[in-house]
Design a protein around this motif. Structure first.
Motif, mmCIF file in Angstrom:
data_model
loop_
_atom_site.group_PDB
_atom_site.id
_atom_site.type_symbol
_atom_site.label_atom_id
_atom_site.label_comp_id
_atom_site.label_asym_id
_atom_site.label_seq_id
_atom_site.Cartn_x
_atom_site.Cartn_y
_atom_site.Cartn_z
ATOM 1 N N GLN A 259 0.774 -1.063 -0.232
ATOM 2 C CA GLN A 259 0.167 0.054 -0.034
ATOM 3 C C GLN A 259 0.740 1.305 -0.062
ATOM 4 O OE1 GLN A 259 -0.377 -2.686 2.204
ATOM 5 N NE2 GLN A 259 -2.544 -2.692 3.386
ATOM 6 N N VAL A 374 -0.566 2.943 7.406
ATOM 7 C CA VAL A 374 -0.107 1.732 7.013
ATOM 8 C C VAL A 374 1.227 1.219 7.230
ATOM 9 C CG1 VAL A 374 -1.391 1.843 4.666
ATOM 10 C CG2 VAL A 374 1.044 2.893 4.802
ATOM 11 N N ASP A 436 -6.219 -2.458 -0.544
ATOM 12 C CA ASP A 436 -6.606 -2.175 0.848
ATOM 13 C C ASP A 436 -7.897 -3.017 1.324
ATOM 14 O OD1 ASP A 436 -6.573 -0.399 3.247
ATOM 15 O OD2 ASP A 436 -8.493 0.208 2.184
#
Length: 518
Positions: A259, A374, A436
């Motif tokens: 990500q 993240v 995600d």
């Protein structure tokens, strides 16, 4: 007795501190709101000169190319040379401020780099040496990005809690004001110098750029004032010098999730279609839409004009709603539509530029906070440093590429190239959404769902910690009370290991507990 004396000493120090602050008027008291407002003004104007002078080439694009005898490719090197040092300094800026210079001297030194760089840049034009102008932009770049880090460090040191969000918003707005004023003023400054000198040319260009350096001198004076205020506050309030808190560990890069790499691609693909475009857009509006130079400068600054008030409002909206990926998707799609309108239609470009300004503000509010979602906290410094480094590398390369494309193919192909860059960012956003989603969907949670998740995973709330501290204090209160002769005798006997009478057994647990506390 020792604890009692220590508490009395702490209380007396607090009383002395309050007495020290009472001696000063509200404007001179470092803890008073009026004094901190003065400090805030210095913080906001600390970066004004840097942002004002960064886009001097864009504000004087046509004049610079004509007076220095350049093509567009060479002209865009002025932006590339600014970005090159920041490919590395994004990792070192915080370290230099924390461990080498300190926040006060570091801010002064980086302000000097900005000031000296702008002076060298102007001297290059005065003596008609383009290589010297590039050297000036390189020196200017050494100070520019690191000065922004120092500005944020001062803000964190002087303002806390909810105040901090407002302070960051004001600093961002002042940066946009600096860019806007540059876009609309520097052309008039050049025209005034041309009237004074009687002709256009490199000497006129250099004179205008030297006048722009006055804003950097003003920012340097703000850096000196901030150093004085901070040193004085440290002496009066016994506060520590601010630190950036950045921890850069390059070995953390191998642990970055997918990500985060997609966020990096979005960042590069998006911003290389914004800043190089603004650097070249003035002549574009003159040639394609027959705008006057004044109209072209005004519309070219609309992105910054909108960003100044819109950034805090859009940031508040994103905070309240969440759904960061959706907001980033909206910003990227809107930017693509704006570039396609500029490339393939002859509609009034005001609408496209307004869309560009809103989407530019929205993406900054939604994209950059996602990094914190993240990666763990101990990797944030490395993640943000790497993100800024890749961004500056992309800006340096794309700036030179954009100049070459414009020289060889023209503005239509250049706009198609920018559309391709935004499409790359769009593909990365779509991939980020699905990645995600497959990994739990934390990036695209609503604000309420994210708050519930953080509450469930948080170790302890601040309120719980305060209750525990208060309970611990109440348990330790008996230690501060004088002990009776009976208690002292029993304690002494217990430490010697003597056997106490049976009818004293009720005191054994308290005796052992108190001995452990000591």
């Amino acid at each position: 007795m020792e604890h009692r004396e220590e508490n009395e000493r702490l209380f007396s120090e607090n009383d002395d501190e309050r007495e020290d602050t009472r001696r000063y008027s509200p404007f001179c008291d470092p803890s008073h709101l009026f004094h901190r407002i003065i400090v805030l003004l210095c913080m906001c104007f600390l970066g004004f000169g840097s942002y004002f002078c960064y886009d001097n080439p864009a504000a004087l694009q046509k004049q610079t190319i004509q007076d220095m005898g350049l093509n567009t490719s060479k002209f865009m090197q002025l932006y590339a040379w600014y970005s090159w040092p920041n490919v590395v300094l994004c990792f070192l800026g915080g370290f230099l401020l924390d461990r080498v210079f300190g926040i006060r001297w570091g801010t002064i030194i980086f302000s000097l780099f900005v000031c000296v760089g702008q002076v060298i840049f102007a001297l290059g034009a005065l003596v008609d040496h383009f290589w010297l102008m590039n050297v000036g932009r390189f020196v200017f770049g050494i100070g520019g990005e690191s000065l922004a880090v120092a500005q944020n460090t001062y803000a964190v040191n002087w303002f806390k809690g909810k105040e901090l969000n407002l302070v960051f918003g004001l600093q961002l707005s002042m940066a946009r004001v600096g860019s806007t004023v540059n876009m609309n003023v520097m052309g008039k400054v050049y025209d005034s110098m041309k009237d004074v000198l009687g002709q256009a040319g490199h000497y006129t260009l250099g004179s205008a750029l030297m006048i722009a350096a006055c804003t950097c001198v003003f920012s340097l004076l703000c850096a000196l004032a901030l150093a004085y205020f901070d040193k004085r506050a440290e002496r009066i309030l016994h506060k520590e010098q601010g630190r950036t808190g950045e921890v850069i560990k390059l070995k953390d890069v191998k642990d970055f999730p997918l990500q985060l790499w997609l966020i990096f691609i979005i960042c590069v693909g998006y911003y290389v279609a914004i800043f190089p475009f603004i650097g070249l857009a003035q002549v574009f509006f003159i040639e394609k839409f027959n705008f006057t130079p004044a109209e072209a400068r005004l519309i070219n600054s609309i992105v910054y004009i909108i960003s100044a008030p819109a950034s805090p409002l859009l940031g508040f909206t994103v905070d309240k709603t969440g759904k960061n990926i959706i907001w980033v998707l909206c910003a990227v799609v809107t930017t693509l539509i704006a570039h396609m309108m500029l490339a393939f239609t002859f509609w009034n470009p005001w609408f496209a530029m307004v869309l560009l300004g809103v989407s530019y503000s929205l993406l900054a509010c939604a994209l950059w906070p996602m990094v914190a979602f993240v990666v763990p906290e101990h990797q944030l410094g490395t993640a943000y440093g790497f993100m800024q480094s890749i961004q500056n590398l992309g800006l340096a390369l794309i700036s030179m590429a954009a100049g070459s494309i414009l020289d060889s193919k023209g503005y239509l192909f250049l706009e198609v190239f920018f559309c391709a860059c935004v499409c790359l960012a769009l593909i990365a956003v779509i991939m980020l959404y699905f990645v995600d989603f497959l990994r739990g969907g934390e990036l695209n949670l609503s604000a309420s769902a994210r708050a519930r998740l953080q509450k469930a995973t948080a170790p302890e709330s601040e309120v719980v910690q305060r209750v525990k501290v208060r309970q611990r204090f109440q348990e330790e209160v008996p230690r501060l009370k004088p002990m009776s002769s009976f208690d002292l005798r029993n304690r002494y006997l217990s430490r010697l290991g003597a056997q106490l009478p049976e009818h004293y057994s009720v005191h054994l647990s308290s005796l052992s507990y108190r001995s452990l506390l000591r």
